[in-house]
Design a protein around this motif. Structure first.
Motif, PDB file in Angstrom:
ATOM      1  N   GLN A  99     -20.316 -49.307 -26.523  1.00 14.39           N
ATOM      2  CA  GLN A  99     -19.886 -48.878 -25.198  1.00 14.39           C
ATOM      3  C   GLN A  99     -19.790 -50.069 -24.232  1.00 14.39           C
ATOM      4  O   GLN A  99     -18.805 -50.205 -23.487  1.00 14.39           O
ATOM      5  N   ALA A 100     -20.793 -50.935 -24.251  1.00 16.75           N
ATOM      6  CA  ALA A 100     -20.763 -52.119 -23.379  1.00 16.75           C
ATOM      7  C   ALA A 100     -19.568 -53.007 -23.731  1.00 16.75           C
ATOM      8  O   ALA A 100     -18.915 -53.570 -22.846  1.00 16.75           O
ATOM      9  N   MET A 101     -19.270 -53.124 -25.020  1.00 19.21           N
ATOM     10  CA  MET A 101     -18.117 -53.932 -25.441  1.00 19.21           C
ATOM     11  C   MET A 101     -16.817 -53.353 -24.879  1.00 19.21           C
ATOM     12  O   MET A 101     -15.944 -54.085 -24.421  1.00 19.21           O
ATOM     13  N   VAL A 102     -16.697 -52.016 -24.928  1.00 18.60           N
ATOM     14  CA  VAL A 102     -15.481 -51.364 -24.423  1.00 18.60           C
ATOM     15  C   VAL A 102     -15.333 -51.619 -22.920  1.00 18.60           C
ATOM     16  O   VAL A 102     -14.286 -52.075 -22.446  1.00 18.60           O
ATOM     17  N   ASN A 103     -16.412 -51.360 -22.169  1.00 17.91           N
ATOM     18  CA  ASN A 103     -16.353 -51.560 -20.717  1.00 17.91           C
ATOM     19  C   ASN A 103     -15.999 -53.004 -20.370  1.00 17.91           C
ATOM     20  O   ASN A 103     -15.141 -53.266 -19.522  1.00 17.91           O
ATOM     21  N   ASP A 104     -16.678 -53.939 -21.025  1.00 20.01           N
ATOM     22  CA  ASP A 104     -16.463 -55.347 -20.708  1.00 20.01           C
ATOM     23  C   ASP A 104     -15.064 -55.806 -21.111  1.00 20.01           C
ATOM     24  O   ASP A 104     -14.477 -56.668 -20.446  1.00 20.01           O
ATOM     25  N   GLU A 120     -15.482 -44.205 -20.943  1.00 20.63           N
ATOM     26  CA  GLU A 120     -16.875 -44.601 -20.723  1.00 20.63           C
ATOM     27  C   GLU A 120     -17.774 -43.375 -20.565  1.00 20.63           C
ATOM     28  O   GLU A 120     -18.836 -43.273 -21.175  1.00 20.63           O
ATOM     29  N   ARG A 121     -17.327 -42.410 -19.771  1.00 24.38           N
ATOM     30  CA  ARG A 121     -18.098 -41.190 -19.562  1.00 24.38           C
ATOM     31  C   ARG A 121     -18.247 -40.416 -20.880  1.00 24.38           C
ATOM     32  O   ARG A 121     -19.308 -39.878 -21.186  1.00 24.38           O
ATOM     33  N   THR A 122     -17.175 -40.400 -21.654  1.00 21.01           N
ATOM     34  CA  THR A 122     -17.224 -39.712 -22.945  1.00 21.01           C
ATOM     35  C   THR A 122     -18.262 -40.358 -23.863  1.00 21.01           C
ATOM     36  O   THR A 122     -19.002 -39.665 -24.572  1.00 21.01           O
ATOM     37  N   LEU A 123     -18.336 -41.696 -23.834  1.00 24.91           N
ATOM     38  CA  LEU A 123     -19.313 -42.374 -24.697  1.00 24.91           C
ATOM     39  C   LEU A 123     -20.744 -42.113 -24.218  1.00 24.91           C
ATOM     40  O   LEU A 123     -21.658 -41.946 -25.031  1.00 24.91           O
ATOM     41  N   ASP A 124     -20.942 -42.060 -22.893  1.00 27.22           N
ATOM     42  CA  ASP A 124     -22.248 -41.650 -22.355  1.00 27.22           C
ATOM     43  C   ASP A 124     -22.639 -40.283 -22.898  1.00 27.22           C
ATOM     44  O   ASP A 124     -23.750 -40.075 -23.383  1.00 27.22           O
ATOM     45  N   GLN A 150     -12.269 -51.578 -31.982  1.00 24.27           N
ATOM     46  CA  GLN A 150     -11.174 -51.392 -31.011  1.00 24.27           C
ATOM     47  C   GLN A 150     -11.440 -52.243 -29.764  1.00 24.27           C
ATOM     48  O   GLN A 150     -10.513 -52.825 -29.198  1.00 24.27           O
ATOM     49  N   ALA A 151     -12.711 -52.308 -29.336  1.00 27.82           N
ATOM     50  CA  ALA A 151     -13.046 -53.153 -28.183  1.00 27.82           C
ATOM     51  C   ALA A 151     -12.717 -54.609 -28.499  1.00 27.82           C
ATOM     52  O   ALA A 151     -12.204 -55.350 -27.651  1.00 27.82           O
ATOM     53  N   GLU A 172     -16.548 -63.750 -25.529  1.00 26.50           N
ATOM     54  CA  GLU A 172     -17.967 -63.398 -25.653  1.00 26.50           C
ATOM     55  C   GLU A 172     -18.095 -61.988 -26.269  1.00 26.50           C
ATOM     56  O   GLU A 172     -18.985 -61.730 -27.085  1.00 26.50           O
ATOM     57  N   ILE A 173     -17.188 -61.089 -25.900  1.00 25.05           N
ATOM     58  CA  ILE A 173     -17.185 -59.722 -26.455  1.00 25.05           C
ATOM     59  C   ILE A 173     -16.911 -59.757 -27.965  1.00 25.05           C
ATOM     60  O   ILE A 173     -17.548 -59.053 -28.743  1.00 25.05           O
TER      61      ILE A 173
END
Lengths: 227, 227
Positions: A127-132, A24-28, A196-197, A147-148
């Motif tokens: 990024q939101a898809m990965v986190n969720d 997540e930090r890397t995507l930020d 991937q997400a 939903e993702i």
């Protein structure tokens, strides 16, 4: 034994969350590096990739040891097997972030074609898809996971829109070709992150409902454009 | 029980070989479709992808049931876990073949830029890597696996060579841009197939030697060109 079972399962989950947090930090960072054409940040992303690889190997080891020691069955076995499959998915997302960072290094040598709007938007969606997806896995939540999966269509739509625009741009102005190709590749890497997400989310549905739904959404190269 | 153990392990191996055979045939077909700009063959590849997806799910199921039933440990456990990770790798290779087939559908609407030489060569290298990686897995042969990992460099070298050539081509002749981008994407898909084969080979080394060597060869976007 039961307490050890719970503790080790919790440790496995925590390690996945650490890896997910790092991704997540890397995507930020990659979003910032891309928008600001920040070479130093891009180089930092590339250097940091080793830690993601280390965590993937660690998850694999923890999960394998857990199976050998506790011989879980049914849902617990599937949960741990999904952990083993999740590591490579997260690692690929991080790899794609590194790929984007490499393109930033290349792009930064020349002025940007125009301020980037759609690519960062696409990246934020991915990024939101990965986190969720990770949250859905840890909570074993198939509703969130489904939903993702649906959101992947929006990312695909943006990909083709960006592709079309850049193609038109190149045809009108050949001097931008090299930069436009970099941006097309960046769009492609982001589109893959969302894929991937989606894979992770599909594993979550399978984990809880026992019905494989993988690949019902695989249409990566469906040409929705008429160039 | 021991006999059932052996039989089920053999059945798992055979299913992997069936899936690998199907992927091999798909790569043969996609090479022909690409060189001959054969739309019908490309469409056939796209249709057939469901069977690969079905086999991936089947391998996953067989492996999970095997673990639940026989509670293998040590090398046998790792062998089965690698089977679970191998399914998605093979499936991704088939997906990339479908991606190439989609590009063939698009390319076939216009004459080819020139006879394709390097792309089919690159595809043949990737295909051999895939076949050999599966053989190395079934034979638990780390020496063969390490040799496959080394071959990835040649594929990367070809990728950058093709990329450079097509870029130069586009800059000289903007009317070829759309076709050249299709070919760049095709090169990228093939480069990824070789990456997945490398992943499989790395798993084989880990399986036998117990030392994770993954990602030591990950340099997908190292820019070796000076455009």
């Amino acid at each position: 034994m039961h307490r050890q079972f719970e503790e080790e399962l919790e440790h496995l989950k925590q390690t996945i969350l650490v890896m997910a947090g790092l991704v997540e930090r890397t995507l930020d960072d990659v979003a910032k590096a891309l928008v600001e054409q920040d070479v130093e940040r891009a180089q930092e992303i590339i250097r940091r990739d080793d830690e993601v690889d280390r965590l993937e190997i660690e998850i694999d080891r923890l999960a394998t040891e857990f199976i050998a020691r506790h011989q879980p069955t049914a849902t617990d076995l599937r949960f741990v097997i999904v952990a083993i499959k999740l590591g490579p998915e997260l690692e690929r997302i991080a790899d794609d972030a590194v790929n984007v960072a490499q393109r930033v290094l290349h792009l930064a040598r020349l002025p940007l074609l125009k301020p980037l709007i759609d690519l960062p938007r696409m990246l934020a969606l991915a990024q939101a898809m990965v986190n969720d997806a990770i949250t859905a896995y840890v909570n074993r939540d198939p509703i969130a996971a489904r939903e993702i999966i649906r959101r992947d269509d929006e990312v695909d739509r943006l990909y083709w829109q960006i592709f079309r625009e850049l193609l038109t741009f190149m045809m009108e102005e050949p001097s931008v070709i090299s930069r436009a190709i970099d941006l097309i590749l960046v769009a492609r890497f982001i589109e893959r992150m969302a894929d991937q997400a989606t894979n992770i989310a599909e594993e979550v549905v399978y984990l809880v409902e026992g019905v494989p739904i993988r690949h019902q959404h695989d249409e990566p190269e469906k040409p929705r454009f008429g160039e």
